[in-house]
Motif scaffolding. Structure first.
Motif, PDB file in Angstrom:
ATOM      1  N   GLY A  73       0.257  31.780  -2.049  1.00 40.71           N
ATOM      2  CA  GLY A  73      -1.424  31.173  -1.743  1.00 40.71           C
ATOM      3  C   GLY A  73      -1.649  31.989  -2.519  1.00 40.71           C
ATOM      4  O   GLY A  73      -2.969  31.282  -3.000  1.00 40.71           O
ATOM      5  N   ALA A  74      -1.516  33.003  -2.938  1.00 45.51           N
ATOM      6  CA  ALA A  74      -2.908  33.933  -3.644  1.00 45.51           C
ATOM      7  C   ALA A  74      -2.854  32.736  -5.343  1.00 45.51           C
ATOM      8  O   ALA A  74      -4.558  32.646  -5.476  1.00 45.51           O
ATOM      9  CB  ALA A  74      -2.360  34.814  -4.481  1.00 45.51           C
ATOM     10  N   LEU A  75      -1.568  32.306  -5.851  1.00 46.91           N
ATOM     11  CA  LEU A  75      -1.950  31.918  -7.060  1.00 46.91           C
ATOM     12  C   LEU A  75      -2.550  30.051  -7.142  1.00 46.91           C
ATOM     13  O   LEU A  75      -3.191  29.995  -8.068  1.00 46.91           O
ATOM     14  CB  LEU A  75      -0.115  31.495  -7.592  1.00 46.91           C
ATOM     15  CG  LEU A  75      -0.187  32.755  -8.553  1.00 46.91           C
ATOM     16  CD1 LEU A  75       1.449  32.671  -8.924  1.00 46.91           C
ATOM     17  CD2 LEU A  75      -0.862  33.396  -9.487  1.00 46.91           C
ATOM     18  N   ALA A  76      -2.202  30.006  -5.518  1.00 45.67           N
ATOM     19  CA  ALA A  76      -2.953  28.431  -5.416  1.00 45.67           C
ATOM     20  C   ALA A  76      -4.887  28.249  -5.499  1.00 45.67           C
ATOM     21  O   ALA A  76      -5.547  28.167  -5.948  1.00 45.67           O
ATOM     22  CB  ALA A  76      -2.547  28.311  -3.678  1.00 45.67           C
ATOM     23  N   LEU A  77      -5.180  30.211  -4.919  1.00 45.08           N
ATOM     24  CA  LEU A  77      -6.358  29.926  -5.078  1.00 45.08           C
ATOM     25  C   LEU A  77      -6.791  30.433  -6.048  1.00 45.08           C
ATOM     26  O   LEU A  77      -8.372  30.047  -6.682  1.00 45.08           O
ATOM     27  CB  LEU A  77      -5.961  31.169  -3.405  1.00 45.08           C
ATOM     28  CG  LEU A  77      -6.603  30.623  -2.601  1.00 45.08           C
ATOM     29  CD1 LEU A  77      -6.575  32.507  -1.512  1.00 45.08           C
ATOM     30  CD2 LEU A  77      -7.689  29.784  -1.889  1.00 45.08           C
ATOM     31  N   TYR A  78      -5.855  30.995  -7.238  1.00 42.37           N
ATOM     32  CA  TYR A  78      -6.572  31.207  -8.469  1.00 42.37           C
ATOM     33  C   TYR A  78      -6.515  29.926  -9.061  1.00 42.37           C
ATOM     34  O   TYR A  78      -8.071  30.025  -9.930  1.00 42.37           O
ATOM     35  CB  TYR A  78      -5.555  31.820  -8.682  1.00 42.37           C
ATOM     36  CG  TYR A  78      -5.784  33.027 -10.642  1.00 42.37           C
ATOM     37  CD1 TYR A  78      -5.952  34.381 -10.985  1.00 42.37           C
ATOM     38  CD2 TYR A  78      -5.520  31.469 -11.442  1.00 42.37           C
ATOM     39  CE1 TYR A  78      -6.210  34.306 -12.356  1.00 42.37           C
ATOM     40  CE2 TYR A  78      -5.509  32.094 -12.529  1.00 42.37           C
ATOM     41  CZ  TYR A  78      -6.163  33.299 -13.042  1.00 42.37           C
ATOM     42  OH  TYR A  78      -6.034  33.646 -14.434  1.00 42.37           O
ATOM     43  N   PHE A  79      -5.901  29.186  -9.397  1.00 43.38           N
ATOM     44  CA  PHE A  79      -5.687  28.117  -9.577  1.00 43.38           C
ATOM     45  C   PHE A  79      -7.057  26.822  -9.138  1.00 43.38           C
ATOM     46  O   PHE A  79      -7.592  26.410  -9.953  1.00 43.38           O
ATOM     47  CB  PHE A  79      -4.811  27.030  -9.819  1.00 43.38           C
ATOM     48  CG  PHE A  79      -3.572  27.660 -10.970  1.00 43.38           C
ATOM     49  CD1 PHE A  79      -4.642  28.377 -12.141  1.00 43.38           C
ATOM     50  CD2 PHE A  79      -2.136  28.194 -10.083  1.00 43.38           C
ATOM     51  CE1 PHE A  79      -3.307  29.367 -12.265  1.00 43.38           C
ATOM     52  CE2 PHE A  79      -1.429  29.154 -10.644  1.00 43.38           C
ATOM     53  CZ  PHE A  79      -1.845  29.352 -12.327  1.00 43.38           C
ATOM     54  N   VAL A  80      -7.431  27.253  -7.487  1.00 42.85           N
ATOM     55  CA  VAL A  80      -9.092  26.091  -7.412  1.00 42.85           C
ATOM     56  C   VAL A  80      -9.545  27.019  -8.046  1.00 42.85           C
ATOM     57  O   VAL A  80     -10.439  25.878  -8.765  1.00 42.85           O
ATOM     58  CB  VAL A  80      -8.809  26.693  -6.211  1.00 42.85           C
ATOM     59  CG1 VAL A  80     -10.498  25.666  -5.541  1.00 42.85           C
ATOM     60  CG2 VAL A  80      -7.543  25.744  -5.591  1.00 42.85           C
ATOM     61  N   GLY A  81      -9.951  28.191  -8.281  1.00 39.96           N
ATOM     62  CA  GLY A  81     -11.179  28.693  -9.122  1.00 39.96           C
ATOM     63  C   GLY A  81     -11.221  28.772  -9.930  1.00 39.96           C
ATOM     64  O   GLY A  81     -12.335  28.240 -10.724  1.00 39.96           O
ATOM     65  N   ALA A  82     -10.356  28.090 -10.887  1.00 38.62           N
ATOM     66  CA  ALA A  82     -10.218  28.038 -12.468  1.00 38.62           C
ATOM     67  C   ALA A  82     -10.180  26.233 -12.378  1.00 38.62           C
ATOM     68  O   ALA A  82     -11.053  25.912 -13.365  1.00 38.62           O
ATOM     69  CB  ALA A  82      -8.747  27.742 -13.126  1.00 38.62           C
ATOM     70  N   HIS A  86     -13.822  25.059 -14.941  1.00 37.96           N
ATOM     71  CA  HIS A  86     -13.453  23.976 -16.046  1.00 37.96           C
ATOM     72  C   HIS A  86     -14.396  22.680 -14.868  1.00 37.96           C
ATOM     73  O   HIS A  86     -15.248  22.420 -16.182  1.00 37.96           O
ATOM     74  CB  HIS A  86     -12.202  23.606 -15.628  1.00 37.96           C
ATOM     75  CG  HIS A  86     -11.098  24.257 -16.645  1.00 37.96           C
ATOM     76  ND1 HIS A  86     -11.353  23.579 -18.203  1.00 37.96           N
ATOM     77  CD2 HIS A  86     -10.523  24.966 -16.168  1.00 37.96           C
ATOM     78  CE1 HIS A  86     -10.067  24.945 -18.517  1.00 37.96           C
ATOM     79  NE2 HIS A  86      -9.906  25.439 -17.237  1.00 37.96           N
ATOM     80  N   LEU A  87     -14.699  22.377 -14.079  1.00 42.52           N
ATOM     81  CA  LEU A  87     -15.702  21.691 -13.947  1.00 42.52           C
ATOM     82  C   LEU A  87     -16.831  21.910 -13.588  1.00 42.52           C
ATOM     83  O   LEU A  87     -17.969  21.222 -13.803  1.00 42.52           O
ATOM     84  CB  LEU A  87     -15.276  20.998 -12.427  1.00 42.52           C
ATOM     85  CG  LEU A  87     -13.950  20.375 -11.921  1.00 42.52           C
ATOM     86  CD1 LEU A  87     -13.604  20.031 -10.481  1.00 42.52           C
ATOM     87  CD2 LEU A  87     -13.864  19.398 -13.032  1.00 42.52           C
ATOM     88  N   ARG A  88     -17.301  23.015 -13.606  1.00 42.66           N
ATOM     89  CA  ARG A  88     -18.721  23.742 -13.595  1.00 42.66           C
ATOM     90  C   ARG A  88     -19.361  23.760 -14.961  1.00 42.66           C
ATOM     91  O   ARG A  88     -21.088  23.568 -15.281  1.00 42.66           O
ATOM     92  CB  ARG A  88     -18.889  25.016 -13.100  1.00 42.66           C
ATOM     93  CG  ARG A  88     -18.980  24.756 -11.651  1.00 42.66           C
ATOM     94  CD  ARG A  88     -19.125  27.077 -10.851  1.00 42.66           C
ATOM     95  NE  ARG A  88     -19.378  27.007  -9.791  1.00 42.66           N
ATOM     96  CZ  ARG A  88     -19.715  28.029  -9.251  1.00 42.66           C
ATOM     97  NH1 ARG A  88     -20.045  29.029  -9.414  1.00 42.66           N
ATOM     98  NH2 ARG A  88     -20.454  27.992  -7.990  1.00 42.66           N
ATOM     99  N   ALA A  89     -18.389  24.369 -15.928  1.00 40.53           N
ATOM    100  CA  ALA A  89     -17.969  24.038 -17.753  1.00 40.53           C
ATOM    101  C   ALA A  89     -19.285  22.457 -18.155  1.00 40.53           C
ATOM    102  O   ALA A  89     -18.704  22.129 -19.138  1.00 40.53           O
ATOM    103  CB  ALA A  89     -17.550  24.728 -18.218  1.00 40.53           C
ATOM    104  N   GLY A  90     -18.323  21.687 -17.378  1.00 38.16           N
ATOM    105  CA  GLY A  90     -18.223  20.060 -17.197  1.00 38.16           C
ATOM    106  C   GLY A  90     -16.780  20.217 -18.722  1.00 38.16           C
ATOM    107  O   GLY A  90     -17.221  18.996 -19.187  1.00 38.16           O
ATOM    108  N   THR A  98      -4.321  22.501 -15.309  1.00 40.16           N
ATOM    109  CA  THR A  98      -4.544  23.422 -13.718  1.00 40.16           C
ATOM    110  C   THR A  98      -4.749  22.937 -12.537  1.00 40.16           C
ATOM    111  O   THR A  98      -3.777  23.764 -11.801  1.00 40.16           O
ATOM    112  CB  THR A  98      -6.159  24.065 -14.099  1.00 40.16           C
ATOM    113  OG1 THR A  98      -6.330  24.494 -15.206  1.00 40.16           O
ATOM    114  CG2 THR A  98      -6.802  25.155 -12.675  1.00 40.16           C
ATOM    115  N   VAL A  99      -5.078  21.536 -12.519  1.00 43.46           N
ATOM    116  CA  VAL A  99      -4.708  21.236 -10.984  1.00 43.46           C
ATOM    117  C   VAL A  99      -3.395  20.798 -10.789  1.00 43.46           C
ATOM    118  O   VAL A  99      -2.729  21.287  -9.509  1.00 43.46           O
ATOM    119  CB  VAL A  99      -5.179  19.822 -10.977  1.00 43.46           C
ATOM    120  CG1 VAL A  99      -4.974  18.697  -9.951  1.00 43.46           C
ATOM    121  CG2 VAL A  99      -7.098  19.811 -10.749  1.00 43.46           C
ATOM    122  N   ALA A 100      -1.962  21.253 -11.763  1.00 42.76           N
ATOM    123  CA  ALA A 100      -0.724  20.508 -11.898  1.00 42.76           C
ATOM    124  C   ALA A 100      -0.367  21.698 -11.408  1.00 42.76           C
ATOM    125  O   ALA A 100       0.149  22.183 -10.116  1.00 42.76           O
ATOM    126  CB  ALA A 100      -0.396  19.572 -12.746  1.00 42.76           C
TER     127      ALA A 100
END
Length: 116
Positions: A73-82, A86-90, A98-100
């Protein structure tokens, strides 16, 4: 379900351990790449430590089920943050791996819950 959990968690742990180790040791190319996404160089080792701890949690979770579920669960949240970073940086294209990893983390979470 338990064997599927072991397989998915072990593979995810290997990826997280490799990526986390590279971040903890502040590999120059990785620090530069993350800097392009707006991540400060001083935060890179912390991000790596979180990945390494997540990997350890997944492996220990094979024997202590609740810890594995928490780590997934913690890793899922970490990767959502990642993904958000990525999206904020365009960099939508760069967020695909990261989605995978997010989906793999969620899979480990679900399998861990089913194996409890």
């Amino acid at each position: 379900m338990f064997i599927a959990y072991i397989v998915v968690s072990s593979l995810l742990a290997l990826v997280c351990l490799a990526s986390g180790t590279a971040k903890v040791t502040s590999q120059p190319a990785l620090v530069e790449q993350l800097g392009g996404l707006g991540v400060a160089a001083k935060h890179v080792p912390l991000l790596g430590a979180l990945l390494v701890l997540g990997a350890v949690g997944l492996v220990v979770g094979i024997w202590v089920g609740a810890l594995g579920v928490a780590a997934a669960g913690a890793l899922a949240l970490y990767f959502v943050g990642a993904i958000i970073t990525h999206l904020r940086a365009g960099d939508a294209k760069g967020s695909v791996p990261t989605v995978a990893l997010t989906l793999t983390s969620v899979t480990a979470l679900v399998l861990g819950l089913l194996a409890l």
